[in-house]
Design an enzyme around this catalytic site. Structure first.
Site, PDB file in Angstrom:
ATOM      1  N   GLU A  76      79.302  27.584  47.744  1.00  0.00           N
ATOM      2  CA  GLU A  76      78.912  26.192  47.579  1.00  0.00           C
ATOM      3  C   GLU A  76      78.012  25.770  48.728  1.00  0.00           C
ATOM      4  O   GLU A  76      78.298  26.033  49.894  1.00  0.00           O
ATOM      5  CB  GLU A  76      80.134  25.278  47.507  1.00  0.00           C
ATOM      6  CG  GLU A  76      79.753  23.840  47.189  1.00  0.00           C
ATOM      7  CD  GLU A  76      80.963  22.955  46.966  1.00  0.00           C
ATOM      8  OE1 GLU A  76      81.385  22.839  45.806  1.00  0.00           O
ATOM      9  OE2 GLU A  76      81.456  22.407  47.956  1.00  0.00           O
ATOM     10  N   ASP A 112      84.340  28.432  48.100  1.00  0.00           N
ATOM     11  CA  ASP A 112      84.257  27.010  48.405  1.00  0.00           C
ATOM     12  C   ASP A 112      84.580  26.861  49.889  1.00  0.00           C
ATOM     13  O   ASP A 112      85.734  26.972  50.285  1.00  0.00           O
ATOM     14  CB  ASP A 112      85.252  26.233  47.541  1.00  0.00           C
ATOM     15  CG  ASP A 112      85.195  24.735  47.789  1.00  0.00           C
ATOM     16  OD1 ASP A 112      84.153  24.239  48.266  1.00  0.00           O
ATOM     17  OD2 ASP A 112      86.189  24.051  47.496  1.00  0.00           O
ATOM     18  N   ASP A 164      90.471  23.732  45.780  1.00  0.00           N
ATOM     19  CA  ASP A 164      89.468  24.562  46.456  1.00  0.00           C
ATOM     20  C   ASP A 164      89.321  25.919  45.767  1.00  0.00           C
ATOM     21  O   ASP A 164      88.217  26.456  45.673  1.00  0.00           O
ATOM     22  CB  ASP A 164      89.853  24.766  47.926  1.00  0.00           C
ATOM     23  CG  ASP A 164      90.086  23.455  48.645  1.00  0.00           C
ATOM     24  OD1 ASP A 164      89.148  22.955  49.290  1.00  0.00           O
ATOM     25  OD2 ASP A 164      91.203  22.919  48.541  1.00  0.00           O
TER      26      ASP A 164
END
Length: 156
Positions: free
Chosen positions: A67, A7, A140
């Site tokens: 991501e 992430d 996260d």
């Protein structure tokens, strides 16, 4: 197979590595790279580069899922996050790690069946998938694990 989920962010990069064997998913490691907000962006990006390199060298993932930037509410953070994502992709390329990208909506759709699920619903599905109530506290990091799980379901 070992899948590294990432992430991206400038302040915090969440990561989670899962092992997948015969449809069993196990969390191998997870954590975050946190940069010092007082440093110049170039130094923070180098810190991400160096720390991610160490994680890759230590755990040797077979592939990575990162991501993808899709939509940002906060215009001030999109450029630094995009820069951090670029550094992450460069590190993965340096180590010849096949890399796949998923939007937050795709991750939510794969994990919960609903592309607009909230963070708690995603977290609950990560717990169910890993058969564990003990997840990292940082959103996260949980998001990174969810991204890895998403890829495990898309590559089968």
């Amino acid at each position: 197979m070992k899948i590294l989920g990432i992430d991206p962010g400038m302040a915090i990069v969440g990561y989670g590595m899962i092992g997948v064997e015969n449809n069993n998913i196990e969390l191998l490691t997870s954590g975050s790279i946190q940069t010092n907000k007082k440093l110049d962006d170039s130094k923070r990006l180098l810190e991400i580069y160096n720390d991610l390199s160490l994680i890759i060298e230590k755990y040797k993932p077979d592939c990575a899922s990162v991501e993808q930037l899709f939509f940002f509410k906060n215009q001030k953070t999109i450029i630094p996050v995009a820069e951090a994502r670029g550094v992450i992709l460069a590190v993965l390329e340096k180590y010849n790690i096949p890399t796949f990208s998923y939007t937050p909506m795709e991750v939510k759709q794969v994990l919960t069946g609903y592309g607009r699920a909230d963070k708690k619903e995603v977290e609950q599905m990560v717990k169910i998938t890993l058969q564990s109530e003990n997840l990292p506290k940082l959103d996260d990091t949980i998001d990174a694990i969810a991204i890895a799980i998403c890829h495990s379901r898309n590559c089968n």
